[in-house]
Design an enzyme around this catalytic site. Structure first.
Site, short mmCIF file in Angstrom:
data_model
loop_
_atom_site.label_atom_id
_atom_site.label_comp_id
_atom_site.label_asym_id
_atom_site.label_seq_id
_atom_site.Cartn_x
_atom_site.Cartn_y
_atom_site.Cartn_z
N MET A 64 0.84 -1.20 0.00
CA MET A 64 0.00 0.00 0.00
C MET A 64 0.87 1.25 0.00
O MET A 64 1.88 1.31 0.71
CB MET A 64 -0.90 0.00 1.25
CG MET A 64 -1.79 1.21 1.38
SD MET A 64 -2.81 1.11 2.88
CE MET A 64 -4.04 -0.08 2.35
N CYS A 65 0.46 2.25 -0.80
CA CYS A 65 1.12 3.55 -0.78
C CYS A 65 0.03 4.61 -0.60
O CYS A 65 -0.97 4.35 0.06
CB CYS A 65 1.94 3.76 -2.06
SG CYS A 65 0.94 3.79 -3.57
N TYR A 66 0.21 5.79 -1.17
CA TYR A 66 -0.78 6.86 -1.03
C TYR A 66 -2.01 6.61 -1.90
O TYR A 66 -3.13 6.65 -1.43
CB TYR A 66 -0.16 8.21 -1.41
CG TYR A 66 1.04 8.58 -0.59
CD1 TYR A 66 0.90 9.22 0.63
CD2 TYR A 66 2.31 8.26 -1.03
CE1 TYR A 66 2.01 9.55 1.39
CE2 TYR A 66 3.43 8.58 -0.28
CZ TYR A 66 3.27 9.22 0.93
OH TYR A 66 4.37 9.53 1.68
N GLY A 68 -1.86 4.19 -4.84
CA GLY A 68 -1.77 2.98 -5.65
C GLY A 68 -0.80 3.05 -6.81
O GLY A 68 -0.79 2.16 -7.66
N PHE A 93 -3.76 4.02 0.41
CA PHE A 93 -4.34 4.35 1.70
C PHE A 93 -5.54 5.29 1.54
O PHE A 93 -6.50 5.22 2.31
CB PHE A 93 -3.30 4.99 2.63
CG PHE A 93 -3.85 5.31 3.99
CD1 PHE A 93 -4.08 4.30 4.91
CD2 PHE A 93 -4.18 6.61 4.34
CE1 PHE A 93 -4.61 4.57 6.16
CE2 PHE A 93 -4.71 6.90 5.59
CZ PHE A 93 -4.93 5.87 6.50
#
EC number: 2.8.1.1
Length: 106
Positions: A64-66, A68, A93
């Site tokens: 997971m990042c900010y 995708g 996220f």
């Protein structure tokens, strides 16, 4: 060459809830400290060796990042390191939070 897969936040939450996958968050330390998906491991350049020693290469890993985007590069990196089943969480996220899925906040 093996490739990572994509998964939406609902699918990711289902896998995590059943204990079938490990979630890693690659966002910056400040963002992770403010809020992150419940049970996420903060994966950084400093923690990658520890993570690789703790997790079986056969266990599915969700990245997971900010939003995708960055997670796709990190997911491919994990595949290249030998992880067999790696997913990039679509929407990151931001999508997780919008879907009101479990979050740990400081």
């Amino acid at each position: 060459m093996e490739q990572f897969k994509h998964i939406d936040v609902q699918g990711a939450h289902a896998l995590i809830s059943r204990g079938e996958a490990r979630l890693v968050d690659i966002r910056d330390p400040q963002s992770f400290a403010v809020a992150h998906a419940q049970s996420a491991f903060h994966l950084t350049n400093d923690s990658i060796v520890n993570f690789m020693q703790q997790v079986e290469f056969e266990q599915p890993v969700l990245v997971m990042c900010y939003h995708g985007i960055s997670s796709q590069g990190a997911a491919q990196y994990l595949v290249n390191q030998g992880f067999e089943e790696v997913y990039s969480v679509d929407g990151g996220f931001e999508a997780w939070h919008r879907a009101s899925l479990p979050v740990e906040a400081s």
